[in-house]
Design an enzyme around this catalytic site. Structure first.
Site, PDB file in Angstrom:
ATOM      1  N   CYS A 216     -43.959  19.542  32.812  1.00  0.00           N
ATOM      2  CA  CYS A 216     -43.319  20.858  32.970  1.00  0.00           C
ATOM      3  C   CYS A 216     -42.184  20.762  33.996  1.00  0.00           C
ATOM      4  O   CYS A 216     -41.096  21.303  33.789  1.00  0.00           O
ATOM      5  CB  CYS A 216     -44.326  21.908  33.435  1.00  0.00           C
ATOM      6  SG  CYS A 216     -45.677  22.204  32.284  1.00  0.00           S
TER       7      CYS A 216
ATOM      8  N   CYS B  33     -48.243  20.753  36.513  1.00  0.00           N
ATOM      9  CA  CYS B  33     -47.904  19.989  35.308  1.00  0.00           C
ATOM     10  C   CYS B  33     -46.648  19.136  35.512  1.00  0.00           C
ATOM     11  O   CYS B  33     -45.547  19.681  35.672  1.00  0.00           O
ATOM     12  CB  CYS B  33     -47.722  20.982  34.158  1.00  0.00           C
ATOM     13  SG  CYS B  33     -46.973  20.303  32.679  1.00  0.00           S
TER      14      CYS B  33
END
Length: 109
Positions: free
Chosen positions: A37, A34
């Site tokens: 993230c 991600c």
């Protein structure tokens, strides 16, 4: 890689580290693949250092611990949940500035 004051949580230790904790706990639901993230990860690490003794900061990889992610209905990452007294008291989905993450923690203090 989590910062020195960030606790890695998973399906096995989640309840002890988060739900049963006396301090407010920020859980960063994340995944290695991600991009957003990875973008907020250093911010979460900084907040872990800033809130030592006041709040606990944790990270949970949803691919390694799908049970907890499913239990809390995590559908996208990053998702930030703040727990107090075993209950979710704040939630944020998506990458946000450090000040917004701090605001989530401050709500639980």
């Amino acid at each position: 890689m989590a910062g020195k004051n960030v606790v890695s949580v998973n399906d096995l230790n989640f309840d002890n580290e988060v739900v049963k904790n006396d301090l407010p706990v920020l859980v960063d639901f994340t995944a290695t693949w991600c991009g957003p993230c990875r973008q907020i990860s250093p911010l979460v690490d900084q907040l872990a250092d800033e809130y030592v003794g006041k709040a606990k900061v944790t990270k949970l990889d949803i691919d390694e611990s799908p049970g907890v992610a499913s239990r809390f209905g995590i559908r996208g990452v990053p998702t930030l949940l703040v727990f107090k007294g075993g209950q979710v008291v704040a939630q944020q989905v998506g990458a946000v500035p450090k000040s917004k993450i701090a605001e989530l923690i401050n709500r639980a203090l």
